[in-house]
Scaffold this motif. Sequence first.
Motif, PDB file in Angstrom:
ATOM      1  N   ILE A  70       0.843  -1.205   0.000  1.00 36.30           N
ATOM      2  CA  ILE A  70       0.000   0.000   0.000  1.00 36.30           C
ATOM      3  C   ILE A  70       0.874   1.249   0.000  1.00 36.30           C
ATOM      4  N   ARG A  71       1.925   1.232   0.799  1.00 36.27           N
ATOM      5  CA  ARG A  71       2.776   2.402   0.942  1.00 36.27           C
ATOM      6  C   ARG A  71       3.538   2.743  -0.349  1.00 36.27           C
ATOM      7  N   LYS A  72       3.770   1.751  -1.198  1.00 35.42           N
ATOM      8  CA  LYS A  72       4.475   1.998  -2.461  1.00 35.42           C
ATOM      9  C   LYS A  72       3.704   2.953  -3.359  1.00 35.42           C
ATOM     10  N   THR A  73       2.382   2.891  -3.293  1.00 43.94           N
ATOM     11  CA  THR A  73       1.558   3.728  -4.177  1.00 43.94           C
ATOM     12  C   THR A  73       0.830   4.837  -3.440  1.00 43.94           C
ATOM     13  N   ASP A  74       0.818   4.773  -2.113  1.00 41.47           N
ATOM     14  CA  ASP A  74       0.026   5.738  -1.342  1.00 41.47           C
ATOM     15  C   ASP A  74       0.790   6.175  -0.093  1.00 41.47           C
ATOM     16  N   PRO A  75       1.451   7.319  -0.149  1.00 40.81           N
ATOM     17  CA  PRO A  75       2.204   7.792   1.022  1.00 40.81           C
ATOM     18  C   PRO A  75       1.326   8.357   2.130  1.00 40.81           C
ATOM     19  N   ASP A  76       0.046   8.587   1.844  1.00 43.12           N
ATOM     20  CA  ASP A  76      -0.819   9.284   2.802  1.00 43.12           C
ATOM     21  C   ASP A  76      -1.790   8.397   3.577  1.00 43.12           C
ATOM     22  N   CYS A  77      -2.000   7.172   3.143  1.00 44.93           N
ATOM     23  CA  CYS A  77      -2.958   6.296   3.826  1.00 44.93           C
ATOM     24  C   CYS A  77      -2.554   6.136   5.296  1.00 44.93           C
ATOM     25  N   SER A  78      -3.497   6.368   6.208  1.00 45.16           N
ATOM     26  CA  SER A  78      -3.234   6.161   7.642  1.00 45.16           C
ATOM     27  C   SER A  78      -3.345   4.669   7.944  1.00 45.16           C
ATOM     28  N   ILE A  79      -2.232   4.063   8.315  1.00 43.21           N
ATOM     29  CA  ILE A  79      -2.184   2.619   8.562  1.00 43.21           C
ATOM     30  C   ILE A  79      -2.163   2.369  10.070  1.00 43.21           C
ATOM     31  N   ILE A  80      -3.091   1.548  10.525  1.00 44.38           N
ATOM     32  CA  ILE A  80      -3.197   1.184  11.937  1.00 44.38           C
ATOM     33  C   ILE A  80      -3.076  -0.331  12.027  1.00 44.38           C
ATOM     34  N   PHE A  81      -2.127  -0.820  12.802  1.00 41.55           N
ATOM     35  CA  PHE A  81      -1.927  -2.260  12.948  1.00 41.55           C
ATOM     36  C   PHE A  81      -2.638  -2.788  14.191  1.00 41.55           C
ATOM     37  N   LEU A  82      -3.203  -3.975  14.069  1.00 35.73           N
ATOM     38  CA  LEU A  82      -3.698  -4.735  15.212  1.00 35.73           C
ATOM     39  C   LEU A  82      -2.681  -5.832  15.479  1.00 35.73           C
ATOM     40  N   THR A  83      -2.082  -5.813  16.664  1.00 39.39           N
ATOM     41  CA  THR A  83      -1.002  -6.750  16.940  1.00 39.39           C
ATOM     42  C   THR A  83      -0.943  -7.085  18.422  1.00 39.39           C
ATOM     43  N   ALA A  84      -0.338  -8.232  18.729  1.00 36.90           N
ATOM     44  CA  ALA A  84      -0.138  -8.615  20.120  1.00 36.90           C
ATOM     45  C   ALA A  84       1.236  -8.170  20.625  1.00 36.90           C
ATOM     46  N   PHE A  85       2.004  -7.492  19.783  1.00 34.15           N
ATOM     47  CA  PHE A  85       3.341  -6.992  20.120  1.00 34.15           C
ATOM     48  C   PHE A  85       4.354  -8.093  20.414  1.00 34.15           C
ATOM     49  N   ASP A  86       4.024  -9.351  20.147  1.00 37.42           N
ATOM     50  CA  ASP A  86       5.012 -10.397  20.424  1.00 37.42           C
ATOM     51  C   ASP A  86       5.998 -10.566  19.277  1.00 37.42           C
ATOM     52  N   LEU A 122      -6.659  13.681  10.333  1.00 37.59           N
ATOM     53  CA  LEU A 122      -5.503  13.805   9.449  1.00 37.59           C
ATOM     54  C   LEU A 122      -5.909  13.656   7.991  1.00 37.59           C
ATOM     55  N   THR A 123      -6.833  12.730   7.722  1.00 35.50           N
ATOM     56  CA  THR A 123      -7.312  12.523   6.356  1.00 35.50           C
ATOM     57  C   THR A 123      -8.007  13.769   5.835  1.00 35.50           C
ATOM     58  N   GLN A 124      -8.895  14.330   6.628  1.00 36.74           N
ATOM     59  CA  GLN A 124      -9.633  15.524   6.210  1.00 36.74           C
ATOM     60  C   GLN A 124      -8.708  16.727   6.076  1.00 36.74           C
ATOM     61  N   GLU A 125      -7.701  16.803   6.933  1.00 37.37           N
ATOM     62  CA  GLU A 125      -6.740  17.896   6.856  1.00 37.37           C
ATOM     63  C   GLU A 125      -5.932  17.806   5.567  1.00 37.37           C
ATOM     64  N   ARG A 126      -5.540  16.585   5.188  1.00 33.47           N
ATOM     65  CA  ARG A 126      -4.807  16.399   3.933  1.00 33.47           C
ATOM     66  C   ARG A 126      -5.670  16.779   2.735  1.00 33.47           C
ATOM     67  N   GLU A 127      -6.960  16.420   2.801  1.00 30.32           N
ATOM     68  CA  GLU A 127      -7.862  16.757   1.696  1.00 30.32           C
ATOM     69  C   GLU A 127      -8.005  18.269   1.551  1.00 30.32           C
ATOM     70  N   ARG A 128      -8.140  18.978   2.677  1.00 28.73           N
ATOM     71  CA  ARG A 128      -8.257  20.435   2.619  1.00 28.73           C
ATOM     72  C   ARG A 128      -6.983  21.064   2.072  1.00 28.73           C
ATOM     73  N   LYS A 129      -5.858  20.530   2.489  1.00 26.68           N
ATOM     74  CA  LYS A 129      -4.585  21.065   2.031  1.00 26.68           C
ATOM     75  C   LYS A 129      -4.398  20.786   0.540  1.00 26.68           C
ATOM     76  N   ALA A 130      -4.792  19.591   0.100  1.00 31.65           N
ATOM     77  CA  ALA A 130      -4.668  19.245  -1.316  1.00 31.65           C
ATOM     78  C   ALA A 130      -5.545  20.134  -2.171  1.00 31.65           C
ATOM     79  N   GLY A 131      -6.652  20.623  -1.598  1.00 33.62           N
ATOM     80  CA  GLY A 131      -7.531  21.520  -2.337  1.00 33.62           C
ATOM     81  C   GLY A 131      -6.929  22.899  -2.527  1.00 33.62           C
TER      82      GLY A 131
END
Length: 267
Positions: A70-86, A122-131
């Motif tokens: 995803i990051r290769k084509t989209d530098p702005d996508c907010s990525i949130i991981f679900l993990t057990a940290f192990d 952050l998503t909405q802020e990026r959209e406003r800035k891109a406008g």
Amino acid sequence: MVRILIADDERIERTVLYRTLHRNLKERCDIFQAQNGREAVAIHEEKKIQIAILDIEMPGINGIQAAQLIRKTDPDCSIIFLTAFDEFSYARKAITVRAMDYLLKPYDEKELMLVLEEAIRLTQERERKAGREEEGPWFGTGEVLWRQEEETEDASNVRVGKVAQLVYHYIQQNYMYDISMQDMARITNYSEAYFCKLFKQCFNQNFTSYLAGYRVKEAKKLLEQPTVNIKDVGQAVGYMDSNYFARVFKRITGKTPTEYRADIFSQ
């Protein structure tokens, strides 16, 4: 509307998370689901996903690999991981992904929604800035380092204590500014993933929810001063958007800032 993707190979967990987001966010977003990493990448490309919540342990392409694609084509996508940290082998690979946050399973709903509120902002802020202007790709600054050392239990406790003290003082002095988990990771010289683990050990919650809680605590003090405008209160504690401030305040306290102030002066 903000486009959110949930990727988890466990159907029940995926469904529960979908219902949680739908109940809390209602008409503010479109929610899509993927049952593995490969499907997540395809949906991201097709639907132009803006926020991706990725389980790490998935068959075929796992969450880290999906995020890297995803990051290769989209530098702005907010990525949130679900993990057990192990899985620190995964955390090491996650350094280049620039995830917004790492949530521990089973996740706390309040923490999850505070992270989602911040991702939406952050998503909405990026959209406003891109406008207003054409932007180039965003990349984090500074080198993000990995550090996981062999150490005794005493040394580990000392290190965690030092990190807790550094983080607390930094937030105390800078909560009114736009600071992020990535900022704190760079300051402490840890990878984002490892910093999240240390932060959870120190404060028993993730960075986003801790910062929100600290800001709300400071906002309460200002709301007790009747001459201070509520909009000014939000800006004073780091929330330039008054609607966002009201949502975060209510999510933590159960009341809007206006209701909180009314209760104080009705006693």
